[in-house]
Write an enzyme that holds these catalytic residues in place. Structure first.
Site, PDB file in Angstrom:
ATOM      1  N   GLY A 629      76.477  92.150  18.339  1.00 29.12           N
ATOM      2  CA  GLY A 629      76.528  91.593  19.681  1.00 29.12           C
ATOM      3  C   GLY A 629      75.267  90.821  19.983  1.00 29.12           C
ATOM      4  CB  SER A 633      73.117  94.474  14.263  1.00 31.28           C
ATOM      5  OG  SER A 633      72.870  93.105  14.502  1.00 31.28           O
ATOM      6  CG  ASP A 751      79.625  95.585  29.266  1.00 34.03           C
ATOM      7  OD1 ASP A 751      80.498  94.743  29.535  1.00 34.03           O
ATOM      8  OD2 ASP A 751      78.893  95.504  28.276  1.00 34.03           O
TER       9      ASP A 751
END
Length: 795
Positions: A629, A633, A751
């Site tokens: 992302g 990682s 999120d």
């Protein structure tokens, strides 16, 4: 039927006239002996007197004796709350506001034919509003707000064509507002909110609609069809906040050149803000907070058009989806401006030095700004409330903030500020709460700050690079409620003077370098609710006085060097409230069978080092990489001496915000435990072989990958059947239910998207990635001015 209504209405009025005339005649004859003793009474005076006595007769409770003087010992013009004209001694005013009166309103009030003001607000009148009030031709003010009147608004109530103020708010009224209201040519003040009214307000051209944000008038529903309104000619003020108003916010409001107050916050309008504020030269209050349901971007030029509004005192345009660079002309706004709130928009750029021109400001809030904070901000010496959190301010905090002698709340947390805390802050002698967490501040905590006796709410300096010892002046903050110093490099002993903070409820000094023993003097801090000492170098015995802290609900002493026996009383008897993992010299305590063993607690905080993670991921090779992302990682590996695969999330610390995400994820994961949350095994905060900071999180490995892969990748799409989808949804809902309702403090994920939903061997879903987590520790957090972050579309 419509053609017969005027006849029926006339017949009804004649009957009412004859009936009340007979009543007055009979009553007058029966009381002739009484009135003959007072030559000052004539027939007309007696009508008023009897109407008042009828009013009193229907009052069932008078707790403050408001009507005690209403007897034959006094002329009715001398009765409490009654005002008479000087010439004819007729009643022109009846004012009994907030007297606790209970009962119904007598229809005989309609006989007070000279009445100009009827004010009965904030009592407990019930039943319907008498339609006889429609006879009061001279009535200018009708105020019956905050009572318990029910039924509809009588149509003939609007026969009083002289009405200027019409206040019916906060009752139990139903139905619609009569169309006859359009005939009230003198009406300039209307309050109908907080009832159960429906439909629109018909034919209004000059009326002020006032639904103030208060207990009385907020939360009225669907009262004005804005989408159908073409022309508005309002005087003075328009307040319609806290409703469900929809449609387009009419641009014709631009023509209300005499408008002084414009308050439309918390509605559901669509489209864009098209009002031309430059025409509202008399405006002094603009409130447009959370007014748009649709998210169409608004031009920042709308703010620029306010430069002509020389009388403007309050400007709140929070969460209006403004986009663009903050205008340099911001300093050209009215020098009368006291409140400026443009937060929760998408404004960027530097805070113009022209801000120093707004010398009248008392409240200031922004977001998404960059660059340095201009020293000219020190000119705003009237500031009382500043919210600069969640911006991207850089550089030092200007020393000129010491000029803010009236400031009581200062929030500049979650930025990229660096340097020392200005010593001049000690001049802010009215400061009650300070937030400077999540920055890069360094140096010592100035003793000048800790000598501000005004600090009564809290101080948050966590997540910085502060060093040195905690000054002994901390004991001067006798009224302080919370102190957060976690995640710094503070060292030395915890000063015994800390016991002077006798009002302290929440103390967080975790993740520092404090050492030594807990001083016996701290035994006086018996009001503590939460105490976090996690990850320091504290040593010695666990003090027995902690057993006697009856308010203490959460105690974290993990990863220190405490020794000998663990106490068993008080908070120590609650396994869910105490954490002592990582103290190898401790023994005893927590012996109940239903509590987790020490080994299972230690398992959550397994220590791993950089070299171990390097080996288990084959040197963080591409073959071990299972995800990547913007800020991390993720690698697959097999932990040494442990027969299980793990996921290693390595943070890209050069990415902005990565450090904060690491900290927030650690905080969230170590405070929660649920079968549908991705389990954190441990974390690693170290340096690599080049001396660079290294931070990683280690989780259980999820063999079936992410929900995103199953939904969007063709290799999986055909294999996710309906029962599996339903079970995944249930798993996700269970995790969120736990975070929102069953862990303390409440956690908001912020999120949630398919990439962060991981599936194990049995296709059980686990919610992961807590890097944007928010903790709701107090009620004020629910109204935080911080913008919602995360994956738009899933949030």
């Amino acid at each position: 039927m419509n053609s017969r209504q005027p006849v029926c209405s006339l017949f009804s009025s004649l009957n009412a006239f004859l009936f009340y005339g007979i009543v007055i005649f009979l009553t007058t004859n029966n009381t002739n002996a009484t009135i003959s003793s007072s030559s000052s009474y004539d027939y007309r005076n007696q009508t008023d007197r009897l109407a008042l006595l009828s009013f009193k007769s229907l009052i069932t409770h008078d707790p403050y004796g408001a009507l005690t003087s209403w007897n034959t010992s006094f002329h009715f013009c001398d009765w409490s709350g009654v005002t008479c004209g000087k010439r004819h001694k007729r009643v022109i005013g009846l004012q009994l506001i907030s007297q606790g009166l209970e009962g119904s309103l007598s229809p005989h009030v309609g006989n007070l034919s000279f009445l100009r003001e009827l004010r009965l607000g904030n009592n407990s009148f019930h039943r319907t509003i008498p339609h006889e009030l429609g006879r009061l031709f001279w009535l200018c003010v009708l105020n019956i707000v905050e009572n318990e009147f029910s039924g509809v608004i009588p149509t003939n109530l609007l026969g009083s064509l002289n009405l200027e103020t019409f206040q019916l708010g906060a009752n139990e009224l139903v139905g619609s507002i009569p169309k006859e209201i359009s005939l009230l040519s003198k009406l300039n003040y209307l309050v109908v909110g907080n009832n159960h009214l429906t439909c629109g307000i018909p034919g209004i051209t000059r009326t002020v609609i006032h639904f103030r944000e208060s207990v009385w008038w907020e939360h009225s529903r669907h009262l004005w069809p804005f989408e159908k309104l073409k022309t508005i000619l309002l005087r003075w003020l328009l307040q319609l906040r806290d409703n469900d108003l929809s449609g387009i916010l009419p641009p014709s409001i631009s023509n209300c050149s005499k408008l002084r107050e414009f308050e439309m916050s918390i509605n559901r309008f669509s489209g864009k803000l098209t009002i031309e504020f430059s025409k509202l030269t008399d405006i002094n209050h603009i409130g447009l907070c959370n007014i748009f349901e649709s998210r169409e971007a608004n031009e920042i030029k709308s703010i620029d058009s306010l430069n002509n509004c020389s009388k403007l005192e309050i400007l709140i345009m929070r969460n209006c989806n403004f986009k663009g660079a903050l205008l340099r002309s911001i300093g050209n706004l009215s020098d009368h401006l006291a409140i400026l709130d443009l937060s929760e928009n998408k404004l960027y750029g530097n805070l113009s030095s022209s801000i120093g021109n707004l010398v009248g400001l008392t409240h200031l809030a922004y977001n998404r700004l960059t660059g340095k904070i201009s020293s000219t901000i020190g000119k705003l010496q009237k500031l009382q409330f500043v919210v600069f959190n969640d911006n991207q301010f850089l550089g030092p905090i200007p020393d000129t903030i010491g000029n803010w002698s009236m400031i009581n709340r200062l929030g500049i947390d979650s930025n990229e500020l660096e340097g020392i805390i200005p010593l001049s802050l000690g001049n802010c002698y009215r400061l009650k709460v300070l937030y400077r967490d999540n920055n890069r501040l360094s140096g010592n905590i100035p003793k000048q700050l800790l000598q501000l006796s005004s600090l009564s709410i809290g101080v948050d300096l966590s997540h910085n690079n502060l060093s040195g010892s905690l000054p002994s002046e901390i004991g001067d903050l006798k009224m302080l409620s919370f102190l957060k110093l976690s995640h710094n490099d503070l060292s030395g002993n915890i000063p015994s003077s800390l016991s002077g903070c006798s009002s302290l409820s929440y103390l967080y000094i975790n993740d520092n370098l404090f050492q030594g023993m807990l001083q016996p003097s701290l035994s006086s801090m018996r009001g503590l609710v939460e105490l976090d000492l996690f990850h320091n170098n504290l040593s010695g015995n666990i003090p027995r006085f902690l057993e006697g802290f009856s308010s203490l609900q959460a105690l974290n002493m993990s990863f220190n060097d405490f020794e000998v026996e663990v106490p068993v009383r008080g908070v120590f008897a609650n396994a869910n409230g105490i954490s002592i993992a990582g103290n190898r010299k401790l023994c005893g305590g927590l012996k109940r069978k239903d509590q987790p063993s020490q080994s299972s607690t230690n398992e959550r905080f397994l220590k791993v080092f950089y070299i171990q993670l390097l080996k288990t991921t084959d040197g963080f090779s591409e073959t071990s990489l299972i995800g990547k992302g913007g800020s991390s990682s993720i690698y697959k590996g097999l932990l040494e001496h442990d027969d299980r695969f793990v996921s290693v999330k390595v943070l890209h610390l050069q990415t902005q915000g990565a450090r904060k995400k690491f900290i927030r994820e650690c905080e969230a994961r170590w405070s929660v435990r649920h079968r549908n949350l991705l389990k954190i095994i441990t974390s690693c905060s170290s340096v690599d072989f080049q001396g660079n900071d290294f931070k990683a999180l280690i989780y259980d490995y999820m063999s079936n990958g992410s929900l995103h892969d199953w939904i969007h990748l063709s290799v999986h799409a055909s294999r996710l059947n309906l029962p599996q989808r339903i079970n995944i949804l249930i798993d996700i809902a269970s995790a969120l239910d736990y975070l929102h309702n069953f862990c303390g403090p409440t956690i908001v994920h912020c999120d949630l998207n398919p990439s962060n939903i991981l599936l194990d061997d049995d296709m059980v879903a686990h919610v992961g990635d807590f890097g944007l987590t928010r903790f709701l520790e107090t009620n004020s957090d629910l109204n935080s001015t911080s913008g919602v972050k995360g994956t738009i579309g899933y949030v």
